[in-house]
Design a protein around this motif. Structure first.
Motif, short mmCIF file in Angstrom:
data_model
loop_
_atom_site.label_atom_id
_atom_site.label_comp_id
_atom_site.label_asym_id
_atom_site.label_seq_id
_atom_site.Cartn_x
_atom_site.Cartn_y
_atom_site.Cartn_z
N ARG A 179 0.84 -1.21 0.00
CA ARG A 179 0.00 0.00 0.00
C ARG A 179 0.87 1.25 0.00
O ARG A 179 0.55 2.25 -0.63
N LEU A 180 1.98 1.16 0.70
CA LEU A 180 2.91 2.29 0.79
C LEU A 180 3.40 2.68 -0.61
O LEU A 180 3.44 3.86 -0.97
N VAL A 181 3.76 1.68 -1.39
CA VAL A 181 4.25 1.92 -2.75
C VAL A 181 3.19 2.67 -3.56
O VAL A 181 3.50 3.58 -4.32
N GLU A 182 1.95 2.31 -3.36
CA GLU A 182 0.86 2.96 -4.11
C GLU A 182 0.69 4.41 -3.67
O GLU A 182 0.25 5.26 -4.44
N LYS A 183 1.03 4.66 -2.43
CA LYS A 183 0.85 6.01 -1.86
C LYS A 183 1.97 6.94 -2.31
O LYS A 183 1.81 8.17 -2.29
N MET A 184 3.10 6.39 -2.69
CA MET A 184 4.28 7.21 -3.00
C MET A 184 4.16 7.81 -4.40
O MET A 184 4.06 7.08 -5.38
N GLU A 185 4.19 9.13 -4.45
CA GLU A 185 4.10 9.80 -5.74
C GLU A 185 5.52 10.03 -6.25
O GLU A 185 6.34 10.62 -5.56
N TYR A 186 5.76 9.55 -7.45
CA TYR A 186 7.12 9.59 -7.99
C TYR A 186 7.29 10.77 -8.94
O TYR A 186 6.51 10.95 -9.86
N ILE A 187 8.30 11.56 -8.69
CA ILE A 187 8.59 12.72 -9.54
C ILE A 187 9.82 12.42 -10.38
O ILE A 187 10.84 11.97 -9.86
N GLN A 188 9.70 12.64 -11.68
CA GLN A 188 10.87 12.56 -12.55
C GLN A 188 11.53 13.92 -12.54
O GLN A 188 10.94 14.91 -12.98
N PHE A 189 12.76 14.00 -12.03
CA PHE A 189 13.43 15.31 -12.04
C PHE A 189 13.82 15.69 -13.46
O PHE A 189 13.47 16.72 -13.96
N GLY A 190 14.57 14.81 -14.06
CA GLY A 190 14.96 14.94 -15.46
C GLY A 190 15.34 16.35 -15.87
O GLY A 190 16.07 17.06 -15.16
N ALA A 191 14.85 16.78 -17.01
CA ALA A 191 15.31 18.04 -17.63
C ALA A 191 14.35 19.19 -17.34
O ALA A 191 14.07 20.00 -18.21
N VAL A 192 13.89 19.28 -16.11
CA VAL A 192 13.03 20.41 -15.75
C VAL A 192 13.90 21.69 -15.71
O VAL A 192 14.97 21.67 -15.11
N GLU A 193 13.44 22.74 -16.35
CA GLU A 193 14.26 23.96 -16.44
C GLU A 193 14.52 24.54 -15.05
O GLU A 193 15.63 24.91 -14.70
N ASP A 194 13.46 24.52 -14.26
CA ASP A 194 13.53 25.02 -12.91
C ASP A 194 14.64 24.33 -12.12
O ASP A 194 15.36 24.94 -11.33
N PHE A 195 14.75 23.04 -12.37
CA PHE A 195 15.72 22.22 -11.65
C PHE A 195 17.15 22.69 -11.96
O PHE A 195 17.97 22.88 -11.06
N VAL A 196 17.39 22.89 -13.26
CA VAL A 196 18.72 23.33 -13.70
C VAL A 196 19.06 24.69 -13.07
O VAL A 196 20.18 24.91 -12.60
N HIS A 197 18.07 25.54 -13.04
CA HIS A 197 18.23 26.88 -12.46
C HIS A 197 18.60 26.80 -10.97
O HIS A 197 19.57 27.39 -10.50
N LEU A 198 17.81 26.00 -10.25
CA LEU A 198 18.05 25.84 -8.82
C LEU A 198 19.43 25.25 -8.56
O LEU A 198 20.12 25.62 -7.62
#
Lengths: 511, 511
Positions: free
Chosen positions: B463-482
């Motif tokens: 159930r825990l696995v189902e609850k976990m929301e997974y974010i792909q960081f990847g090539a988000v522009e914001d990410f590169v900026h931060l």
């Protein structure tokens, strides 16, 4: 579609994408979970199928067929194949006999038999009959292991032979249902069977689990289940026979008699089932008789006395080498009806040249160089009386007579080959309308097939076993008394056999 | 008594008698069914236990101990022993790491750790790091099989070593719970792991079934289960970490950072769990650094600059051979606080004799013959920034700040050995009260142990696995900026690090 132990499901899966990157295993299990038949079931993905999934899915553009096997509680995906292979779907069932192993490949889509083979049980190497094998294995774990391996070898041979005959890959099957007596199942599971033979007859198991074929040493993907038994001498072969005949479902009372190594008996209907077993076997099959033999080429299997001459038929029309069960029954019936033998089994010297004395014994020559002695007749009479007495004793216990019996089943090869008329004449069968005497064939195998085609029948079989009341015949005084009365052709109380009396009268031979 | 995956039950059975001649298997199963804990459970008798039953029961006058293992749905009796052996009851758990396999024997009666061993993962033969192994196995089934066998070999070595150290027969254990990342679990199951690395990151399985140890090639009686994972880069080791830390149960929000080959991150509490992963690993462990090494004998693991001199501590007090993760963090913190390095990671020539130029690079000598270059510092800075940015980016996405975070977990060996103070100084950790920074140790192993001790946690993990929301960081522009903003010690926005500012001020070194 049957509710069988093996299922094949064709799945058209969506390929993984950025939007739907579920794991392959999740993709398959969720697609199966959407099927009505698996909606409330537990389904797991077996390791072999998991390992093949990648290749099979990519090869077939995600159009695959999954084969599922039933493990007793839930389902396991045992195999995945590219494309739709649901048309090619077979399961296995087997009758594990002490002499012969019969196996069938069953079409799981329409329930038809796609192939049937019969092989000798290789355990014969370790002992011709069951009792010899039990003593062979007793206190010798290495002998027990030999017997176990021989059972596995026999089943494997049958699988190979099935494949050779039908092209069906038996190793790919998801299910094998086996019926066998308690001893045979003990040996297959690697269990010492001395308990079958020794008081208090608490055997090691009567209700084997569903095992992975590999756990039993069988090279097969799927699961194996052995039909549960009721007692040491009343095994899964008889419970399976109940399922095959439908006796426990009908209003009318049936008598079910299986004559093999032992005589096994069930009487009952949908309200009650009483069962028991006794030593009433080998002699009837020719085992104890001097020139007796199995029903193989050269065995006398039919006998007629016409114009004072014995005429015989042999299997394969070969030169007579001996006499099998059905031949013995016909021989004795003809000897009796023609006045060559009296009701006590004494041959009448002088009635024919064929009746002669040798080494202080009166014998009858039934074929060149082959004879049947009074001692042979007595052996046969004893087991015939035992079988008949089991039936009578049990009916007395229940409080019914033969008139209350709707059907009288004689299971197994014996029942199939014996002439009903001859069976009645010598008192092996009761004197009832002949259509009430039924030869249902190999009910052990037929029941295994029915179990294979319906997972629901597993629980049914388990409940059936609980319903069956087991009677120990043993040393009941009443039993010995009744047996004495049955030691005649057809019976000391000839009034029970009006049709035999009639025939004797017709022949001008009143008793 | 724990609700564990392994159970031992002592049974005093009645011996078979005329009155009670139930089969042995029935006798045992009925006795177990009478126990409260198995009253509503499905229990089966495994073939090995069935085969041993006769001998064990007779040897012990029907006083036996049954060991049961959980197969995911029900229980199987795996073993029977004479007498009462319930006091001797152990299960296994393991952290299957790419470098190290750690295994524990756990006392199933009191939950204590009876023994713990650590062995190198023999897969190292096929490739030092995970990515090398993934490419090694790709399109080469025989290489994949080698990796699978190496995983099995490693686990078997650990079992043997456990037995040697504790006397506990690991092969007799009824359960082994394994935590590992998605790639390691793929290899153990014999699955190609290229999917872990390739879009759309649909792996072969994230939720392995409970397998019989023998199905996986392990010589052990019981069952093996691998903790489920959430995604390709967020495996069962992290899910297990959630269970170990209890993050999903608490009201307060936690940040969970595991720095290993990758950086894996979970932020959440009992209401939500967001997770993701990124390449934030090897450099922090010394992987990319020229004189970097594992935390073995001779590795510099602590650094201090006093009176213009660098003083180091090495593991085992041996001659310095290189520097490990904790050493690097302390070195950089000291260089920065003492003004030998600026916030961009540039070494200041002339500040000490230890800072020198060689082959067009400025370096600092931290031990005789061993130096750390500006290039090394930049590598480290990049991964430090990546880790920090993952946390920042995810907090932004959730809409929380570090003030909302109750605990900041740094899992694994890295978190255990790094000085918190140095971690904050270089900006690897946020500048919060130090007691809110927690080093929970090997949470992958700890979670596996908790799973082992409670079958109910299997469903919980799922159930825990189902609850976990997974974010792909990847090539988000914001990410590169931060990430650009984080490319400084401790951060370009020094206001975020008041305690570091304070320390600099104390040293008279305002930025």
């Amino acid at each position: 579609m049957f509710n069988g132990w093996s299922r094949k499901v064709y799945l058209e899966l969506s390929a993984p994408s950025e939007e739907d990157n579920r794991a392959d295993s999740t993709r398959v299990l969720e697609a199966i979970g959407e099927r009505e038949e698996f909606a409330r079931a537990s389904v797991r993905l077996g390791i072999a199928a998991l390992r093949a999934l990648d290749r099979v899915c990519r090869e077939s553009e995600w159009k695959i067929t999954a084969t599922l096997g039933y493990d007793g509680d839930g389902w396991e995906i045992l195999r995945v194949e590219p494309g739709d292979t649901t048309e090619c779907h077979y399961g296995l069932c087997a009758d594990l006999g002490s002499t012969t192993i019969v196996m069938e490949a069953v079409n799981m889509q329409d329930g038809s038999v796609a192939g049937s083979v019969s092989v000798f049980n290789p355990q014969i190497r370790c002992g011709e009959d069951i009792l010899t094998r039990i003593f062979y294995a007793k206190d010798h774990p290495e002998h027990l292991e030999k017997l176990r391996l021989a059972a596995v070898e026999g089943l494997s041979q049958a699988m190979k032979e099935l494949q050779r005959q039908t092209g069906i890959c038996a190793e790919d099957c998801a299910a094998l249902i086996i019926s066998g007596n308690t001893t045979m199942i003990h040996f297959l599971l690697g269990l010492d069977a001395f308990c079958v033979f020794q008081t208090p007859y608490a055997v090691h198991t009567l209700a084997p689990e569903v095992y992975r074929a590999s756990e039993l040493g069988l090279s097969m993907r799927g699961f194996v289940w052995c039909c549960p038994g009721r007692a040491n001498y009343l095994g899964g072969d008889i419970v399976s026979g109940m399922i095959a005949t439908g006796i426990p479902e009908r209003e009318g009372i049936s008598v079910f008699l299986d004559i093999g190594t032992n005589g096994e008996l069930v009487i009952g209907n949908r309200d009650f089932l009483v069962c028991g077993a006794g030593a009433a076997g080998p002699a009837l099959e020719g085992g104890v008789v001097k020139t007796g033999m199995r029903a193989e080429e050269g065995a006398v299997d039919a006998v007629k006395i016409t114009e004072g001459e014995i005429r015989v038929h042999t299997i394969g029309n070969a030169r007579a080498k001996g006499i099998c069960g059905s031949g013995i029954v016909e021989l004795l019936a003809e000897l009796f009806l023609n006045g060559w033998m009296d009701l006590r089994g004494k041959l009448i010297p002088g009635v024919s040249d064929a009746v002669f004395e040798e080494e202080d014994q009166v014998k009858v020559r039934y074929a060149p160089g082959l004879s049947f002695s009074e001692q042979d007749i007595q052996e046969f009479l004893k087991t015939k009386a035992a079988a008949g007495t089991m039936v009578e004793y049990m009916m007395n216990q229940i409080g019914i007579t033969m008139e209350d019996v709707e059907r009288f089943y004689v299971a197994g090869a014996f029942g199939t080959h014996i002439s009903k008329e001859a069976g009645v004449t010598i008192g092996l069968y009761p004197d009832i309308q002949r259509e009430r005497i039924v030869s249902p064939g190999n009910t052990s195998l037929n029941g295994a097939r029915e179990l294979l085609l319906d997972v629901g029948k597993k629980e049914y079989a388990e409940r059936l076993v609980e319903k069956m009341e087991y009677i120990q015949f043993g040393a009941v005084e009443d039993f010995v008394h009744l047996m004495g009365a049955a030691m005649a052709f057809p019976h000391t109380d000839i009034e029970r056999y009006p049709s035999v009396q009639e025939e004797l009268k017709r022949r001008g031979r009143a008793l």
